[in-house]
Design an enzyme around this catalytic site. Structure first.
Site, PDB file in Angstrom:
ATOM      1  N   LYS A 109       1.226   4.155  -3.032  1.00 56.37           N
ATOM      2  CA  LYS A 109      -0.108   5.409  -2.766  1.00 56.37           C
ATOM      3  C   LYS A 109       1.823   7.109  -2.855  1.00 56.37           C
ATOM      4  O   LYS A 109       1.280   7.930  -2.752  1.00 56.37           O
ATOM      5  CB  LYS A 109       0.428   5.758  -1.076  1.00 56.37           C
ATOM      6  CG  LYS A 109      -1.095   4.611  -0.894  1.00 56.37           C
ATOM      7  CD  LYS A 109      -1.807   5.306  -1.569  1.00 56.37           C
ATOM      8  CE  LYS A 109      -3.738   5.047  -0.957  1.00 56.37           C
ATOM      9  NZ  LYS A 109      -4.912   5.722  -2.294  1.00 56.37           N
ATOM     10  N   TYR A 112       0.548  -1.329   0.169  1.00 59.50           N
ATOM     11  CA  TYR A 112       0.238   0.096   0.015  1.00 59.50           C
ATOM     12  C   TYR A 112       1.012   0.708  -0.311  1.00 59.50           C
ATOM     13  O   TYR A 112       0.948   2.331  -0.663  1.00 59.50           O
ATOM     14  CB  TYR A 112      -0.364  -0.482   1.064  1.00 59.50           C
ATOM     15  CG  TYR A 112      -1.590   0.732   1.327  1.00 59.50           C
ATOM     16  CD1 TYR A 112      -3.053   0.792   0.527  1.00 59.50           C
ATOM     17  CD2 TYR A 112      -1.864   2.303   2.201  1.00 59.50           C
ATOM     18  CE1 TYR A 112      -4.025   2.085   0.826  1.00 59.50           C
ATOM     19  CE2 TYR A 112      -2.447   2.814   2.310  1.00 59.50           C
ATOM     20  CZ  TYR A 112      -3.862   3.629   2.016  1.00 59.50           C
ATOM     21  OH  TYR A 112      -4.762   3.926   1.705  1.00 59.50           O
TER      22      TYR A 112
END
Length: 297
Positions: free
Chosen positions: A163, A159
């Site tokens: 991001k 993640y």
């Protein structure tokens, strides 16, 4: 002056619930026609429920059930939006999922999936509207980044990587879009959603409501929006994050250069006089400039 979106068209991905729903409702309330994108295998989708909320409040919206990773589905969404409303002014890349696990235990399939949804999904949606916005000479695009990417978070290597990649995408697209009136920014939200249930105590989650983030989003997609900003938001608090460059130290390429880097690492890290580079060439210019000064000195 009140921020209004009368006559504008917005696409919000992952808008069937949580932050995306709040973004879509707020944009519609302020006059935008909103495409509520979400992905569900069910016939009656969450996106349709949000459209019903918008219409019940007097707004205008349509639902589109497709994954942001589906290039054909996204292209069809954009084509349908143009056929219905004739323009696209705003894209909010909000769709996302979690597959949290420590890196040693993480399946690479889960790493790829997160990259596909967050990074490739945003790239697919952005490219689908990019030339429309170029022709209009106007566009507002927001990438949803995260503190997990900016600063790291245990169990979120996949993640966090996705991001932070969105920040890099924003940096370049803000440069490429500038001449055509396209502003590109990042929003790093902290909010209690289905993705974060169980990660924080109830007293904290009560403060981290999605509607406490959306005011930042509204500014980032407004006519007076900045470009190339990373806006952090949560619990009604707003901050900015920056990718900076220190002044650095010229060491050269001598046999002991590695040892000199180690010895002078504190000086290399000194943040006095650091800058926010206007583009990636600033690093090379600083490095070559110091090298030339050392040669001439």
């Amino acid at each position: 002056m009140a921020i209004k979106f009368d006559g504008q068209v917005a696409i919000v991905t992952g808008a069937g619930g949580g932050l995306g729903r709040e973004h879509a409702l707020a944009l519609a309330k302020r006059g935008a026609k909103v495409v509520v994108n979400d992905f569900s295998p069910a016939a009656a989708t969450a996106a349709e429920s949000v459209v019903q909320e918008i219409e019940a409040a007097g707004g205008t919206a349509m639902a589109w059930n497709t994954s942001v990773t589906d290039e054909a589905g996204v292209a069809a969404m954009v084509t349908a939006t143009m056929a219905k409303w004739g323009r696209i002014d705003i894209l909010v890349n909000n769709a996302g999922i979690l597959r949290d696990k420590s890196f040693s235990k993480m399946a690479l399939d889960d790493f790829r999936l997160i990259i596909d949804v967050h990074l490739m999904g945003a790239a697919i949606c952005t490219q689908a509207v990019w030339n429309i916005m170029r022709e209009q000479k106007y566009g507002r695009i927001v990438m949803t980044t995260s503190s997990s990417g900016l600063y790291g978070n245990f169990g979120q290597a996949n993640y966090g990587a996705a991001k932070m990649a969105l920040v890099g995408l924003m940096q370049t697209l803000s440069i490429e879009g500038a001449k055509d009136g396209i502003h590109v920014n990042c929003l790093a939200p902290t909010a209690a959603t289905k993705m974060t249930e169980g990660l924080m105590p109830p007293a904290v989650l009560e403060k981290l409501t999605p509607d406490s983030v959306t005011p930042g989003l509204l500014h980032l997609v407004s006519r007076d929006a900045p470009t190339r900003a990373i806006l952090c938001a949560g619990a009604g608090t707003f901050e900015r994050a920056y990718i900076t460059l220190t002044g650095g130290v010229h060491i050269g390429t001598g046999a002991d250069a590695a040892e000199q880097v180690a010895a002078k690492f504190d000086a290399i890290s000194d943040r006095i006089g650091e800058v926010v580079p206007k583009d990636g060439s600033a690093q090379a210019m600083n490095e070559v400039g110091k090298a030339m000064a050392a040669s001439n000195g």
